[in-house]
Write an enzyme that holds these catalytic residues in place. Structure first.
Site, short mmCIF file in Angstrom:
data_model
loop_
_atom_site.label_atom_id
_atom_site.label_comp_id
_atom_site.label_asym_id
_atom_site.label_seq_id
_atom_site.Cartn_x
_atom_site.Cartn_y
_atom_site.Cartn_z
N TYR A 190 -33.88 11.60 40.84
CA TYR A 190 -35.26 11.97 41.19
C TYR A 190 -36.29 11.39 40.22
O TYR A 190 -35.96 10.83 39.20
CB TYR A 190 -35.45 13.47 41.39
N GLU A 191 -37.58 11.50 40.63
CA GLU A 191 -38.71 10.83 39.97
C GLU A 191 -38.53 9.31 40.04
O GLU A 191 -38.94 8.58 39.14
CB GLU A 191 -38.84 11.28 38.50
N GLY A 192 -37.93 8.84 41.10
CA GLY A 192 -37.62 7.42 41.25
C GLY A 192 -36.25 7.14 40.67
O GLY A 192 -36.00 7.43 39.50
#
Length: 529
Positions: A397-399
């Site tokens: 997550y968060e890229g």
């Protein structure tokens, strides 16, 4: 080892800036700062960790209650302006507080989202009326916030979102589905990305109780079971006209800059579980006996703990250097939407570098801590199994770390093409020289681009840790010496992927791993931090 820099190197750009004369360290926190950090740790240990079993089954009302308690202690307002009930703290103190709020990852992601990416966009781009309406209840913990960007068919390619916003009857009508929404079960406020008329990517402040907003069932996750993750469906959702955040068609500014700082926060969130895993593994190693001796005395176990502490130290050094840089950027720009946009974008490369390094260090530390427990680690009898499951998502997550790797090198190449960065090596280390040589080559494919990014982030990591070690001396220099061979090996492999050239590694220094491990056992976790 000479802990020096070639200070005659001219400033470059991004990770290639001249090394600062001083890097922020934990010793720079004031007595008041330390009191807040201690408050966060005590809250985590007394209130959160004591309730982990109940959190794991999502006991009704428990998580929102803990969030409210954290809000009452001021722990959720670290990033929000004082005018709206926040504390307006610097990024490093905020990161340190969040680290100690992250000893349990499920609580960490809940608190991190509601105090981070859930409100960054509002704080930077919202009108005074929007901030006055929504920031106080979120900062106090009365409300939880959530961030709605990903969709079932658009993850890393976030701007390909298909959620629509159409203006009808004096309202925005939103239609679409948002996936992987953290805090969905409890959130009162959603920052939703949608395309006006199917074209202009924009941001909206959407309340849970607006007509047409539906929260779907909880996802059945591998880890983070105490946190909420669900889809949010917008079925002709009616949103007031004044709920548009920033400008029509400028939602990418809101979304991506929130992610930039979100990646920085995630770096700190990753240190919390790593710290706790080390603490629990150290206690187990001291207690567990094999062949008549505690396993803490075995050389291979000592090597694990020394390396865990070293990688933790490097990640922490990167984070504190970056946090100070971000603070300086915000101070240099006016507190306006445009000024905040520029400040949030300035250190995007460094935020991604911190995210990739810290989340991969977390995974390695937790995995090695798991190994210390042996077969018992594979049971749910010990908490290391939970840490192991929870840590895996940090690299997603968060890229994803892959998309962050694509971003780091491609962004640096773009800055160089525009004359805003230099691709020449800054500094005198083995890694920085490899990075300079590798970045001089146009990337032939995504694999080479990813390897260039590895060299960029490893150069930034080594440089940050070396400067901090030069300042702190003693234990810090020993940790740096343990870290260097690990970083050098990774850099050599990345360099070979870019250039195809053989690399001779520098001679590593001999370290007293037993002494470092012994101090980890005594301290009960990372050294001097």
């Amino acid at each position: 080892m000479a802990l020096t820099f070639d200070m005659d190197v001219l400033p470059g750009g991004a990770f290639l800036y001249r090394p600062p004369e001083k890097i922020f360290t934990v010793e720079d926190f004031s007595s008041d700062d330390r009191l807040m950090i201690e408050t966060a740790e005590q809250f985590s240990r007394k209130e959160v960790l004591s309730a982990v079993d109940r959190l794991q089954v999502q006991e009704e009302g428990l998580m929102p209650s803990l969030i409210r308690q954290a809000g009452e202690l001021g722990l959720l307002g670290t990033n929000a302006p004082e005018k709206y009930g926040g504390l307006g703290l610097g990024k490093n103190l905020s990161a340190r507080i969040l680290e100690f709020l992250s000893l349990d990852a499920s609580f960490s992601v809940t608190a991190g989202v509601t105090s981070g990416i859930g409100v960054f966009g509002l704080s930077w781009f919202g009108t005074d009326a929007q901030k006055a309406q929504y920031l106080p209840p979120v900062v106090s913990g009365e409300w939880l916030s959530a961030y709605c960007l990903s969709e079932p068919n658009s993850g890393s390619d976030a701007l390909a979102a298909s959620t629509r916003a159409d203006e009808r009857g004096g309202k925005w009508i939103l239609n679409g589905t948002k996936a992987w929404v953290s805090n969905a079960k409890w959130a009162n406020l959603f920052l939703v990305m949608a395309k006006i008329d199917g074209e202009r990517f924009s941001a909206f402040l959407v309340e849970r109780n607006f007509p047409g907003v539906h929260i779907e069932r909880e996802e059945l996750k591998m880890g983070l079971k105490g946190s909420s993750t669900a889809r949010v469906t917008l079925d002709n959702a009616e949103v007031p006209i004044e709920s548009l955040l920033y400008e029509p068609g400028q939602g990418h500014r809101v979304a991506l800059n929130a992610l930039n700082l979100g990646r920085f926060k995630l770096s700190a969130m990753s240190l919390g579980p790593a710290r706790q895993a080390m603490r629990e593994a150290a206690a187990y190693a001291l207690d567990r006996k094999q062949f008549g001796s505690p396993i803490s005395e075995f050389g291979l176990i000592q090597q694990k703990f020394a390396t865990m502490a070293a990688l933790f130290y490097v990640a922490e050094s990167m984070i504190y250097r970056t946090g100070a840089s971000i603070d300086a950027a915000f101070e240099a720009h006016p507190d306006t939407p445009e000024g905040n946009r520029k400040a949030a974008e300035e250190y995007a490369i460094e935020c991604s570098a911190c995210k990739v390094f810290a989340t991969e260090a977390e995974s390695w530390i937790v995995d090695e801590a798991f190994q210390v427990f042996g077969g018992y680690g594979f049971t749910e009898e010990f908490p290391i199994a939970r840490h192991y499951r929870d840590a895996r998502v940090s690299r997603i997550y968060e890229g994803t770390n892959e998309i962050n790797r694509v971003f780091i090198a491609s962004r640096l190449h773009k800055l160089a093409e525009g004359g805003r960065a230099s691709l020449e090596a800054a500094g005198d280390s083995f890694i920085s020289k490899l990075a300079g040589k590798a970045m001089a080559q146009p990337p032939r494919d995504q694999i080479a681009l990813g390897a260039q990014s590895d060299l960029v982030l490893l150069a930034y990591a080594e440089q940050s840790a070396r400067l901090r070690a030069r300042q702190s001396g003693a234990w810090a220099e020993e940790l740096f010496k343990v870290a260097v061979p690990v970083l050098n090996q990774r850099a050599a492999a990345a360099f070979q992927r870019v250039t195809g050239e053989a690399v001779l590694l520098p001679q590593p220094e001999v370290n007293d791993l037993a002494e470092i491990a012994g101090r980890v056992y005594e301290f009960g976790g990372p050294l001097g931090t």
